[in-house]
Design an enzyme around this catalytic site. Structure first.
Site, mmCIF file in Angstrom:
data_model
loop_
_atom_site.group_PDB
_atom_site.id
_atom_site.type_symbol
_atom_site.label_atom_id
_atom_site.label_comp_id
_atom_site.label_asym_id
_atom_site.label_seq_id
_atom_site.Cartn_x
_atom_site.Cartn_y
_atom_site.Cartn_z
ATOM 1 N N ASN A 210 1.026 -1.117 -0.023
ATOM 2 C CA ASN A 210 -0.002 -0.060 -0.019
ATOM 3 C C ASN A 210 0.767 1.275 0.012
ATOM 4 O O ASN A 210 1.978 1.199 0.685
ATOM 5 C CB ASN A 210 -1.084 -0.068 1.287
ATOM 6 C CG ASN A 210 -1.874 -1.108 1.191
ATOM 7 O OD1 ASN A 210 -2.312 -1.519 0.176
ATOM 8 N ND2 ASN A 210 -2.695 -1.040 2.400
ATOM 9 N N ASP A 279 -4.468 -5.661 2.705
ATOM 10 C CA ASP A 279 -5.483 -6.403 3.166
ATOM 11 C C ASP A 279 -5.322 -7.997 2.863
ATOM 12 O O ASP A 279 -5.826 -8.833 3.511
ATOM 13 C CB ASP A 279 -6.967 -5.970 2.679
ATOM 14 C CG ASP A 279 -7.309 -4.729 3.121
ATOM 15 O OD1 ASP A 279 -7.299 -4.343 4.449
ATOM 16 O OD2 ASP A 279 -7.752 -3.738 2.305
ATOM 17 N N PRO A 306 -4.476 -10.959 8.574
ATOM 18 C CA PRO A 306 -5.117 -10.521 9.955
ATOM 19 C C PRO A 306 -5.744 -9.364 10.112
ATOM 20 O O PRO A 306 -4.731 -8.440 9.657
ATOM 21 C CB PRO A 306 -4.153 -11.281 10.822
ATOM 22 C CG PRO A 306 -2.602 -11.174 10.259
ATOM 23 C CD PRO A 306 -2.942 -11.362 8.750
ATOM 24 N N ASP A 307 -6.582 -9.004 10.744
ATOM 25 C CA ASP A 307 -7.158 -7.685 10.918
ATOM 26 C C ASP A 307 -6.606 -7.150 12.183
ATOM 27 O O ASP A 307 -7.172 -7.791 13.225
ATOM 28 C CB ASP A 307 -8.772 -7.574 10.767
ATOM 29 C CG ASP A 307 -9.071 -6.173 10.979
ATOM 30 O OD1 ASP A 307 -8.662 -5.447 11.535
ATOM 31 O OD2 ASP A 307 -10.503 -6.046 10.476
ATOM 32 N N PHE A 324 -7.573 4.342 11.837
ATOM 33 C CA PHE A 324 -7.443 5.303 10.946
ATOM 34 C C PHE A 324 -8.120 4.692 9.430
ATOM 35 O O PHE A 324 -8.175 3.601 9.342
ATOM 36 C CB PHE A 324 -6.082 5.458 10.463
ATOM 37 C CG PHE A 324 -5.348 6.718 10.966
ATOM 38 C CD1 PHE A 324 -5.302 7.746 9.936
ATOM 39 C CD2 PHE A 324 -5.200 7.002 12.254
ATOM 40 C CE1 PHE A 324 -4.509 8.942 10.675
ATOM 41 C CE2 PHE A 324 -4.618 8.035 12.747
ATOM 42 C CZ PHE A 324 -4.518 9.186 11.948
ATOM 43 N N LYS A 342 -15.138 -2.169 13.342
ATOM 44 C CA LYS A 342 -14.162 -2.696 14.095
ATOM 45 C C LYS A 342 -14.461 -2.542 15.595
ATOM 46 O O LYS A 342 -13.770 -3.135 16.565
ATOM 47 C CB LYS A 342 -13.035 -1.877 13.901
ATOM 48 C CG LYS A 342 -12.483 -1.428 12.645
ATOM 49 C CD LYS A 342 -11.738 -2.622 11.979
ATOM 50 C CE LYS A 342 -11.306 -2.618 10.476
ATOM 51 N NZ LYS A 342 -10.526 -3.666 9.879
#
Length: 402
Positions: A210, A279, A306-307, A324, A342
């Site tokens: 990213n 992601d 993983p988140d 963010f 979240k």
């Protein structure tokens, strides 16, 4: 960057080879908007001239307690009145002993005794002098008297020895002085911040990633340290230097960032997830460099990463979490949806195309009360505003819920 705009600093130089750093320190302070009045002991003039210090400060230098340029002939009074701080850099062992005992036999020691403003001291001496029992007693007494001790640093010394006793570098002293003037809204808090991009390997030489400079996350880490927090920064690959006062762990992939966060999340009070975490990762990473052999583009398979934020937010009695969101459209909608998804109380969002790689940014805070837009400013200035906003909310909300 005008971090010290309208601050009036009296910079005192006592005798020591580190005086050569004081010219650069003065230049950096002036760059940041400070008015710097330089006062030198006679010993300091043996290492660097008043002419040099006048050139970099833009103001006359004072060395004599009987200086007739002051209309009332009392420079030891007039110089400290109206000053926001006195910084002694370098501060020799002898000068610190003077301060402890209230000796006032020259202009610099006189104005320190007669001051009506805070005093900060940057020690500079040989390692054995620093470690000597009298010096350590003096340092302890200065701290007890409310004097801020900056450093010293560790490293090679002019005498050829290596150890504690070096004066902090000019930019480190600028950081210390800037932090001194910031409110300590996070004093005693432990803060973990992620920043920068993650890179996901395709083969040994290629990655997907990213776009992220890491500037916002690094600015937040610096602002949190300025606010008195114990800050740990977990960063993906960036070209940025570690913010002064911050402990940094460098990772590459999202999985490595996840593992680093989870290894350090225990006992943290605050988690700020700024990193642009990929992601997806490549599920079929090649062990060798993929070749262009005329058979077309390689087939790349993806698997979810993983988140990290959701995982931390789900920890029972875990740290308070701030997320963010960098979007390209529909910021208010997508940011609020992410915040609720979240399970966090506060999220900071911006439009990525307007701030990517820039030194200035515009952000909005999203919480239960709606959207709160901050004016465009430098990323460091915005980071300080965000830390203030976080500090205001910390006592009012429970930790993240599972």
């Amino acid at each position: 960057m005008q971090d010290l705009h309208n601050k009036r600093i009296v910079l005192g130089l006592s005798g020591g080879i580190a005086c050569y750093k004081s010219a650069e320190l003065t230049r950096r302070l002036v760059e940041r908007g400070a008015h710097v009045d330089v006062v030198m002991t006679e010993a300091a003039t043996r290492f660097i001239t008043p002419v040099t210090m006048q050139a970099v400060s833009g103001h006359p230098v004072f060395t004599d307690q009987w200086d007739a340029r002051i209309s009332n002939n009392m420079p030891h009074i007039d110089l400290s009145r109206g000053a926001d701080a006195i910084l002694i850099a370098p501060a020799s062992a002898d000068f610190m002993a003077k301060l402890v005992h209230g000796r006032a036999d020259d202009l610099l020691s006189l104005l320190c005794l007669a001051r009506a403003c805070p005093l900060l001291v940057a020690p500079a001496m040989n390692r054995e002098m620093w470690l000597a029992a009298p010096t350590q007693r003096n340092v302890a007494q200065l701290r007890a008297d409310g004097v801020s001790i900056l450093g010293p640093g560790n490293g090679q010394q002019a005498c050829g020895e290596t150890g504690d006793g070096r004066m902090l570098e000019p930019l480190q002293l600028v950081a210390e002085l800037t932090a001194f003037f910031q409110p300590k809204r996070l004093k005693g808090k432990r803060v973990l911040i992620t920043a920068g991009p993650t890179t996901e390997a395709i083969d040994p030489v290629r990655v997907i990633t990213n776009r992220s400079s890491g500037k916002t996350g690094y600015a937040l880490a610096s602002a949190a340290w300025e606010a008195g927090a114990d800050v740990t920064l977990i960063s993906g690959p960036t070209a940025l230097e570690t913010p002064y006062g911050v402990v940094r762990t460098v990772v590459e992939s999202a999985q490595q960032m996840h593992d680093a966060v989870m290894s350090q999340i225990a006992h943290q009070d605050l988690f700020i997830s700024v990193a642009a975490v990929a992601d997806w990762r490549v599920a079929n990473v090649s062990g060798e460099k993929l070749k262009k052999d005329g058979s077309g583009a390689p087939k790349i398979e993806f698997a979810p990463n993983p988140d990290i934020l959701a995982t931390v937010a789900a920890i029972p009695n875990g740290p308070w979490c701030v997320g963010f969101a960098a979007e390209t459209e529909n910021l208010a909608q997508y940011a609020e949806e992410k915040r609720k998804r979240k399970g966090i109380s506060m999220l900071i969002g911006n439009l990525a195309q307007h701030v990517m790689d820039a030194d200035h940014t515009t952000v909005s805070i999203f919480d239960d009360a709606g959207e709160h837009r901050l004016p465009k400013s430098s990323k460091q200035a915005v980071a300080r505003q965000l830390i203030e906003a976080i500090a205001q909310r910390l006592p009012q909300v429970p930790p993240c819920k599972a």
